[in-house]
Motif scaffolding. Structure first.
Motif, PDB file in Angstrom:
ATOM      1  N   PRO A  51       0.884  -1.029   0.026  1.00  0.00           N
ATOM      2  CA  PRO A  51       0.054   0.001   0.131  1.00  0.00           C
ATOM      3  C   PRO A  51       0.922   1.202   0.149  1.00  0.00           C
ATOM      4  O   PRO A  51       0.441   2.304  -0.585  1.00  0.00           O
ATOM      5  N   ASN A  52       2.018   1.232   0.663  1.00  0.00           N
ATOM      6  CA  ASN A  52       2.964   2.364   0.568  1.00  0.00           C
ATOM      7  C   ASN A  52       4.168   2.356  -0.301  1.00  0.00           C
ATOM      8  O   ASN A  52       4.398   1.325  -0.406  1.00  0.00           O
ATOM      9  N   PRO A  53       4.591   3.584  -0.678  1.00  0.00           N
ATOM     10  CA  PRO A  53       5.785   3.337  -1.564  1.00  0.00           C
ATOM     11  C   PRO A  53       6.916   2.466  -1.021  1.00  0.00           C
ATOM     12  O   PRO A  53       7.432   2.656  -0.038  1.00  0.00           O
ATOM     13  N   THR A  54       7.139   1.512  -1.990  1.00  0.00           N
ATOM     14  CA  THR A  54       8.278   0.509  -1.526  1.00  0.00           C
ATOM     15  C   THR A  54       9.051   0.124  -2.531  1.00  0.00           C
ATOM     16  O   THR A  54       8.771   0.078  -3.808  1.00  0.00           O
ATOM     17  N   GLU A  55      10.354   0.094  -2.523  1.00  0.00           N
ATOM     18  CA  GLU A  55      11.364  -0.027  -3.411  1.00  0.00           C
ATOM     19  C   GLU A  55      11.504  -1.564  -3.775  1.00  0.00           C
ATOM     20  O   GLU A  55      11.977  -2.093  -2.579  1.00  0.00           O
ATOM     21  N   VAL A  56      10.881  -2.226  -4.565  1.00  0.00           N
ATOM     22  CA  VAL A  56      11.264  -3.589  -4.698  1.00  0.00           C
ATOM     23  C   VAL A  56      12.534  -3.880  -5.671  1.00  0.00           C
ATOM     24  O   VAL A  56      12.759  -3.470  -6.830  1.00  0.00           O
ATOM     25  N   VAL A  57      13.432  -4.492  -5.210  1.00  0.00           N
ATOM     26  CA  VAL A  57      14.749  -4.771  -5.802  1.00  0.00           C
ATOM     27  C   VAL A  57      15.094  -6.046  -6.033  1.00  0.00           C
ATOM     28  O   VAL A  57      15.265  -6.897  -4.922  1.00  0.00           O
ATOM     29  N   SER A  58      15.515  -6.479  -7.099  1.00  0.00           N
ATOM     30  CA  SER A  58      15.945  -7.725  -7.627  1.00  0.00           C
ATOM     31  C   SER A  58      17.359  -7.659  -7.861  1.00  0.00           C
ATOM     32  O   SER A  58      18.196  -6.540  -8.167  1.00  0.00           O
ATOM     33  N   VAL A  59      18.053  -8.833  -7.798  1.00  0.00           N
ATOM     34  CA  VAL A  59      19.479  -8.863  -8.330  1.00  0.00           C
ATOM     35  C   VAL A  59      19.617  -9.780  -9.548  1.00  0.00           C
ATOM     36  O   VAL A  59      19.268 -10.859  -9.737  1.00  0.00           O
ATOM     37  N   ILE A  60      20.327  -9.110 -10.620  1.00  0.00           N
ATOM     38  CA  ILE A  60      20.253  -9.858 -11.776  1.00  0.00           C
ATOM     39  C   ILE A  60      21.562  -9.956 -12.227  1.00  0.00           C
ATOM     40  O   ILE A  60      22.776  -9.184 -11.903  1.00  0.00           O
ATOM     41  N   ALA A  61      22.015 -11.090 -12.662  1.00  0.00           N
ATOM     42  CA  ALA A  61      23.574 -11.415 -13.209  1.00  0.00           C
ATOM     43  C   ALA A  61      23.635 -12.003 -14.569  1.00  0.00           C
ATOM     44  O   ALA A  61      22.692 -12.913 -14.636  1.00  0.00           O
ATOM     45  N   VAL A  62      23.983 -11.478 -15.373  1.00  0.00           N
ATOM     46  CA  VAL A  62      23.929 -11.787 -16.950  1.00  0.00           C
ATOM     47  C   VAL A  62      25.559 -12.215 -17.286  1.00  0.00           C
ATOM     48  O   VAL A  62      26.268 -11.666 -17.297  1.00  0.00           O
ATOM     49  N   GLN A  63      25.360 -13.401 -17.968  1.00  0.00           N
ATOM     50  CA  GLN A  63      26.610 -14.041 -18.634  1.00  0.00           C
ATOM     51  C   GLN A  63      26.465 -13.893 -20.115  1.00  0.00           C
ATOM     52  O   GLN A  63      25.599 -14.766 -20.724  1.00  0.00           O
ATOM     53  N   ARG A  64      26.947 -13.013 -20.695  1.00  0.00           N
ATOM     54  CA  ARG A  64      26.801 -12.855 -22.196  1.00  0.00           C
ATOM     55  C   ARG A  64      27.510 -13.989 -22.928  1.00  0.00           C
ATOM     56  O   ARG A  64      28.516 -14.484 -22.579  1.00  0.00           O
ATOM     57  N   GLY A  65      26.615 -14.231 -23.878  1.00  0.00           N
ATOM     58  CA  GLY A  65      27.097 -15.212 -25.138  1.00  0.00           C
ATOM     59  C   GLY A  65      28.247 -14.568 -25.969  1.00  0.00           C
ATOM     60  O   GLY A  65      28.081 -13.464 -26.132  1.00  0.00           O
ATOM     61  N   SER A  66      28.779 -15.441 -26.632  1.00  0.00           N
ATOM     62  CA  SER A  66      29.867 -15.260 -27.526  1.00  0.00           C
ATOM     63  C   SER A  66      29.523 -15.023 -29.035  1.00  0.00           C
ATOM     64  O   SER A  66      30.335 -14.266 -29.843  1.00  0.00           O
ATOM     65  N   VAL A  67      28.529 -15.621 -29.084  1.00  0.00           N
ATOM     66  CA  VAL A  67      27.797 -15.676 -30.679  1.00  0.00           C
ATOM     67  C   VAL A  67      26.678 -14.719 -31.060  1.00  0.00           C
ATOM     68  O   VAL A  67      26.769 -13.970 -31.723  1.00  0.00           O
ATOM     69  N   ASP A  68      25.666 -14.913 -30.151  1.00  0.00           N
ATOM     70  CA  ASP A  68      24.284 -14.417 -30.001  1.00  0.00           C
ATOM     71  C   ASP A  68      23.888 -13.657 -28.672  1.00  0.00           C
ATOM     72  O   ASP A  68      23.232 -14.217 -28.079  1.00  0.00           O
ATOM     73  N   PRO A  69      24.745 -12.640 -28.329  1.00  0.00           N
ATOM     74  CA  PRO A  69      24.506 -12.342 -26.750  1.00  0.00           C
ATOM     75  C   PRO A  69      23.128 -11.550 -26.689  1.00  0.00           C
ATOM     76  O   PRO A  69      22.803 -11.399 -25.429  1.00  0.00           O
ATOM     77  N   ASP A  70      22.243 -11.270 -27.599  1.00  0.00           N
ATOM     78  CA  ASP A  70      21.023 -10.760 -27.513  1.00  0.00           C
ATOM     79  C   ASP A  70      19.968 -11.655 -27.454  1.00  0.00           C
ATOM     80  O   ASP A  70      18.705 -11.414 -27.311  1.00  0.00           O
ATOM     81  N   ARG A  71      20.356 -13.015 -27.330  1.00  0.00           N
ATOM     82  CA  ARG A  71      19.505 -14.191 -27.240  1.00  0.00           C
ATOM     83  C   ARG A  71      19.532 -14.668 -25.746  1.00  0.00           C
ATOM     84  O   ARG A  71      20.838 -14.898 -25.323  1.00  0.00           O
ATOM     85  N   TYR A  72      18.514 -14.855 -25.071  1.00  0.00           N
ATOM     86  CA  TYR A  72      18.464 -15.371 -23.694  1.00  0.00           C
ATOM     87  C   TYR A  72      17.920 -16.292 -23.128  1.00  0.00           C
ATOM     88  O   TYR A  72      16.852 -16.472 -23.638  1.00  0.00           O
ATOM     89  N   VAL A  73      18.635 -17.006 -22.110  1.00  0.00           N
ATOM     90  CA  VAL A  73      17.700 -17.978 -21.244  1.00  0.00           C
ATOM     91  C   VAL A  73      18.005 -17.422 -19.921  1.00  0.00           C
ATOM     92  O   VAL A  73      18.969 -17.264 -19.433  1.00  0.00           O
ATOM     93  N   ILE A  74      16.903 -17.834 -19.092  1.00  0.00           N
ATOM     94  CA  ILE A  74      16.731 -17.255 -17.731  1.00  0.00           C
ATOM     95  C   ILE A  74      16.578 -18.380 -16.547  1.00  0.00           C
ATOM     96  O   ILE A  74      15.706 -19.068 -16.838  1.00  0.00           O
ATOM     97  N   MET A  75      17.273 -18.248 -15.656  1.00  0.00           N
ATOM     98  CA  MET A  75      16.792 -19.199 -14.281  1.00  0.00           C
ATOM     99  C   MET A  75      16.707 -18.222 -13.364  1.00  0.00           C
ATOM    100  O   MET A  75      17.491 -17.117 -12.769  1.00  0.00           O
TER     101      MET A  75
END
Length: 456
Positions: free
Chosen positions: A107-131
């Protein structure tokens, strides 16, 4: 007495020949190595640490270094930073946040904060799979942000699995990018997933799979059943972003059970059969448990393929409960309810699935099918993107009977963009196409048309 004509006998022979092409697959030693590298001890350490923060409720303490959601997310980021340092800076680690307010559970303003870590691909870095796994925890009252809420299984297990997958997979280089996400705000309304999915869409991420891990450590059901050898994969059918025109087409061509999420689930199921000893996965034809939800849903809502991976037997005495003992029954999500070897087994399943998809080419785009009122079926698809041309070794066509849950037959068709299956009638089977790399890694299967498309 039955009399077979020559033409009938020929038709039977052709049908038998078509069905004899059982699914082929090239075993990958690297995936066995990845599965073996996952450590139950490290997962136990990480779950224990997450539990030590007392509560990880989305509305809990953020300034303390020892208690609350703020301390938990800073520790998670520090762990990802350590993993990145160990692989020479191979991960891009960052906080992702948005202020949420005016919601029934925020109900009140709250910062929702996630942690993201990206391991870039060497051939097609704009294609992603996520866990992903969820940081936050709760007790009986979803708004109680101060009581102890250990959240050992729900969902420290998913976060610990995500960290461990990053430790193992960061030792390898992949063609596509892998993202490891510790998402916040799940219990308050799936906000971390919504924030990430919307940002990914805005940034043009080509997401091919989201593997949401929510409760991967419990083996004892509330009914007393103990089982450490099965797991569930939930996957929606008809895609959420389907247009009215697509729905009309699907009515006549099928695809209700072949959304990209369903074919990702089938892919993970195959990985379990091939690389994870003593694990049988159940593909559940539903978005999530009956009437419930998880952090893959915000991605599904925007049209991205996503599934939920979790234990088979849930213990509701340990979910969303105040810590207490009543009538001799202990309630609460504590460490003694987690089987760390089982959590490692499901983490290994995630790791080999992510690795296989990231080493493989992108799923074929623009898959179409033709063959109405003909004795044969023709599948066509677009050439691979320029950056993947050197990665592609060829394509594999799959088909199955329409009442079969998994692909039954396959044929390697080489480096082509169209192929006709002679004497295999379009009306009698479901069909799909997978991309295969030169070293034998293959993408999930793509069902023809909008119903099965994995996006751009």
């Amino acid at each position: 007495m039955k009399i077979f004509t020559l033409s009938a006998a020929l038709g039977l022979a052709l049908a038998t020949s078509a069905q004899a092409e059982t699914v082929s697959y090239q075993d990958q030693e690297k995936l066995h190595d990845i599965a073996a590298a996952v450590s139950a001890d490290r997962i136990e350490h990480d779950i224990t640490k997450l539990v030590s923060f007392g509560t990880r409720h989305t509305l809990s303490e953020t300034e303390s270094d020892t208690r609350g959601i703020g301390a938990a997310r800073r520790w998670i980021k520090a762990e990802f930073d350590k993993i990145s340092a160990a692989c020479g800076g191979c991960l891009e680690v960052y906080f992702q946040s948005r202020v949420i307010s005016g919601e029934s559970r925020i109900p009140n303003p709250t910062e929702v904060v996630s942690v993201i870590a990206v391991q870039r691909g060497s051939v097609d870095p704009d294609r992603y799979v996520i866990m992903s796994g969820d940081i936050d925890s709760r007790v009986s009252d979803v708004m109680d942000a101060t009581s102890d809420a250990p959240g050992a299984n729900d969902n420290a297990s998913g976060v610990a699995g995500t960290l461990e997958a990053a430790r193992v997979l960061s030792q390898y280089e992949f063609a596509g990018s892998i993202v490891y996400a510790a998402l916040a705000g799940e219990e308050q309304g799936l906000f971390g997933g919504k924030i990430m999915a919307e940002q990914a869409q805005a940034d043009g991420w080509r997401i091919k799979a989201v593997l949401n891990n929510d409760m991967i450590g419990n083996i004892e059901g509330v009914n007393g059943v103990i089982n450490n050898s099965t797991a569930r994969i939930f996957a929606e059918g008809t895609r959420m972003d389907e247009t009215e025109a697509d729905a009309r087409r699907r009515r006549f061509t099928g695809g209700e059970v072949d959304s990209p999420s369903r074919n990702v689930a089938r892919y993970i199921d195959w990985m379990a059969d091939r690389y994870i000893p003593n694990l049988d996965t159940m593909v559940i034809y539903r978005l999530d448990r009956f009437g419930r939800g998880g952090h893959h849903r915000p991605f599904n809502d925007l049209g991205y393929p996503g599934v939920r991976i979790m234990e088979t037997n849930e213990n509701y005495n340990r979910q969303h409960q105040d810590l207490r003992v009543e009538d001799g029954i202990a309630y609460g999500d504590t460490l003694d309810g987690v089987d760390f070897d089982y959590a490692a087994k499901l983490t290994a399943l995630n790791a080999v699935s992510l690795a296989s998809m990231a080493w493989a080419p992108s799923p074929p785009a623009g898959v179409s099918i033709a063959g109405a009122v003909q004795p044969s079926t023709t599948l066509s698809w677009e050439p691979a993107e320029a950056e993947e041309q050197e990665l592609i070794g060829g394509y594999r066509i799959y088909w199955r009977h329409t009442d079969a849950p998994n692909w039954e037959f396959s044929r390697d068709v080489g480096l082509v963009n169209s192929y006709t299956l002679e004497n295999i009638v379009i009306d009698n089977y479901f069909f799909g196409v997978a991309s295969v790399s030169k070293d034998g890694f293959e993408s999930p299967v793509v069902y023809p048309g909008p119903a099965g498309a994995f996006g751009e």
